[in-house]
Design a protein around this motif. Structure first.
Motif, PDB file in Angstrom:
ATOM      1  N   GLY A  54       0.326  -1.436   0.005  1.00 47.08           N
ATOM      2  CA  GLY A  54      -0.165  -0.314   0.027  1.00 47.08           C
ATOM      3  C   GLY A  54       0.446   1.345  -0.283  1.00 47.08           C
ATOM      4  N   VAL A  55       0.008   2.154   0.105  1.00 46.60           N
ATOM      5  CA  VAL A  55       0.636   2.980   0.132  1.00 46.60           C
ATOM      6  C   VAL A  55       0.663   3.884   1.708  1.00 46.60           C
ATOM      7  N   PHE A  56       2.034   4.116   2.709  1.00 44.94           N
ATOM      8  CA  PHE A  56       2.421   4.539   3.766  1.00 44.94           C
ATOM      9  C   PHE A  56       3.095   6.176   3.793  1.00 44.94           C
ATOM     10  N   CYS A  57       1.336   7.214   4.338  1.00 49.86           N
ATOM     11  CA  CYS A  57       1.931   7.988   4.594  1.00 49.86           C
ATOM     12  C   CYS A  57       1.864   8.920   5.711  1.00 49.86           C
ATOM     13  N   ILE A  58       2.857   9.911   6.596  1.00 51.76           N
ATOM     14  CA  ILE A  58       2.649  10.189   7.675  1.00 51.76           C
ATOM     15  C   ILE A  58       2.869  12.167   7.534  1.00 51.76           C
ATOM     16  N   ASN A  59       2.442  12.915   8.713  1.00 54.31           N
ATOM     17  CA  ASN A  59       2.134  13.802   8.733  1.00 54.31           C
ATOM     18  C   ASN A  59       2.837  14.635   9.866  1.00 54.31           C
ATOM     19  N   PHE A  60       4.157  14.808   9.445  1.00 59.06           N
ATOM     20  CA  PHE A  60       5.257  15.216  10.208  1.00 59.06           C
ATOM     21  C   PHE A  60       4.311  16.345  11.173  1.00 59.06           C
ATOM     22  N   ALA A  61       3.713  17.195  10.896  1.00 60.29           N
ATOM     23  CA  ALA A  61       2.953  18.050  12.261  1.00 60.29           C
ATOM     24  C   ALA A  61       2.139  17.651  12.829  1.00 60.29           C
ATOM     25  N   HIS A  62       1.678  16.693  12.919  1.00 55.17           N
ATOM     26  CA  HIS A  62       0.616  16.541  13.514  1.00 55.17           C
ATOM     27  C   HIS A  62       1.700  14.239  14.223  1.00 55.17           C
ATOM     28  N   GLN A  63       2.499  13.803  13.695  1.00 57.86           N
ATOM     29  CA  GLN A  63       2.676  12.755  13.832  1.00 57.86           C
ATOM     30  C   GLN A  63       1.905  11.581  13.736  1.00 57.86           C
ATOM     31  N   SER A  64       1.407  11.658  12.705  1.00 58.44           N
ATOM     32  CA  SER A  64       0.059  10.635  12.500  1.00 58.44           C
ATOM     33  C   SER A  64       0.826   9.931  11.058  1.00 58.44           C
ATOM     34  N   GLY A  65      -0.110   8.443  10.740  1.00 60.50           N
ATOM     35  CA  GLY A  65      -0.170   8.129   9.270  1.00 60.50           C
ATOM     36  C   GLY A  65      -1.174   7.130   8.977  1.00 60.50           C
ATOM     37  N   VAL A  66      -0.974   7.521   8.149  1.00 67.60           N
ATOM     38  CA  VAL A  66      -1.761   6.138   7.499  1.00 67.60           C
ATOM     39  C   VAL A  66      -1.580   4.863   6.232  1.00 67.60           C
ATOM     40  N   ARG A  67      -2.102   3.641   6.295  1.00 69.84           N
ATOM     41  CA  ARG A  67      -1.088   2.595   5.275  1.00 69.84           C
ATOM     42  C   ARG A  67      -2.903   2.698   4.417  1.00 69.84           C
ATOM     43  N   ILE A  68      -2.505   2.940   3.158  1.00 68.10           N
ATOM     44  CA  ILE A  68      -4.147   3.042   2.265  1.00 68.10           C
ATOM     45  C   ILE A  68      -3.490   2.136   1.321  1.00 68.10           C
ATOM     46  N   SER A  69      -4.461   1.223   1.265  1.00 68.25           N
ATOM     47  CA  SER A  69      -4.499   0.199   0.299  1.00 68.25           C
ATOM     48  C   SER A  69      -5.512  -1.089  -0.400  1.00 68.25           C
ATOM     49  N   ASP A  70      -5.753  -1.664  -1.073  1.00 63.78           N
ATOM     50  CA  ASP A  70      -6.896  -2.033  -1.738  1.00 63.78           C
ATOM     51  C   ASP A  70      -7.699  -3.233  -0.606  1.00 63.78           C
ATOM     52  N   THR A  71      -7.181  -2.957   0.434  1.00 65.80           N
ATOM     53  CA  THR A  71      -8.057  -3.473   1.949  1.00 65.80           C
ATOM     54  C   THR A  71      -8.808  -1.852   2.817  1.00 65.80           C
ATOM     55  N   GLY A  72      -8.247  -1.400   2.387  1.00 65.83           N
ATOM     56  CA  GLY A  72      -8.612  -0.203   3.435  1.00 65.83           C
ATOM     57  C   GLY A  72      -8.000   0.676   3.445  1.00 65.83           C
ATOM     58  N   VAL A  73      -8.344   2.098   4.696  1.00 73.95           N
ATOM     59  CA  VAL A  73      -7.107   2.246   5.717  1.00 73.95           C
ATOM     60  C   VAL A  73      -6.724   1.670   6.991  1.00 73.95           C
ATOM     61  N   GLU A  74      -5.492   2.336   7.251  1.00 76.44           N
ATOM     62  CA  GLU A  74      -5.050   1.544   8.656  1.00 76.44           C
ATOM     63  C   GLU A  74      -4.094   3.238   9.395  1.00 76.44           C
ATOM     64  N   PRO A  75      -4.789   3.291  10.458  1.00 78.96           N
ATOM     65  CA  PRO A  75      -4.817   4.262  10.665  1.00 78.96           C
ATOM     66  C   PRO A  75      -2.915   4.112  11.847  1.00 78.96           C
ATOM     67  N   PHE A  76      -2.495   5.117  12.368  1.00 83.37           N
ATOM     68  CA  PHE A  76      -1.102   5.134  12.820  1.00 83.37           C
ATOM     69  C   PHE A  76      -1.243   6.407  13.649  1.00 83.37           C
TER      70      PHE A  76
END
Length: 161
Positions: free
Chosen positions: A120-142
């Motif tokens: 999937g695509v793993f994206c982080i937002n440095f300002a909020h120290q959050s992230g997600v994995r986006i894939s064909d199975t949905g969204v996984e938050p971090f």
């Protein structure tokens, strides 16, 4: 999430649709090698990262949604991520698709960094120290993102509240 070969941000400042290329200025657009996930930032999403993902098992349209239900529409602004949306238009995706972000490559833009991976695509937002994995199975938050009340016009929402 930060591992990977850095990609040149300048290569992702355009989108193409029907052989017409649109300059995105300060915004970016990219697509995974599988073509299952297309992501873009833009004025129409207030700079948040929006992705369209082809889901293996899309959620059903909520009763409250009118218009076209887009189950794989994901918006991530760092403090919240939602999946699924009722859309009357393609939003910033009317400009088309960005360049391919090869597997193992990372793209840094604004407060974000995304890495393309076969999982999937793993994206982080440095300002909020959050992230997600986006894939064909949905969204996984971090990070600070936790399951939140789902609005009536979405399939899921996670927030840093």
């Amino acid at each position: 999430m930060r591992a990977g070969a850095p990609a040149d941000e300048a290569e992702f400042r355009t989108a193409t649709r029907d052989d017409v290329t649109t300059q995105l200025g300060e915004y970016v657009a990219f697509v995974t090698p599988s073509g299952k996930t297309r992501c873009m930032t833009g004025e129409l999403s207030d700079g948040a990262l929006a992705c369209l993902v082809t889901l293996a098992d899309p959620p059903p349209q909520p009763d409250e949604v009118y218009g076209e239900w887009v189950p794989g529409w994901v918006e991530f602004d760092g403090t919240e991520v939602t999946m699924g949306a009722g859309r009357a238009d393609p939003g910033q995706f009317s400009a088309g698709t960005g360049a391919e972000l090869p597997y193992g490559s990372t793209l840094k833009f604004g407060d974000y960094q995304c890495r393309s991976d076969q999982a999937g695509v793993f994206c982080i937002n440095f300002a909020h120290q959050s992230g997600v994995r986006i894939s064909d199975t949905g969204v996984e938050p971090f990070g600070c993102l936790r399951k939140d009340d789902t609005p009536p016009d979405a399939a899921a929402r996670y927030s840093c509240r």
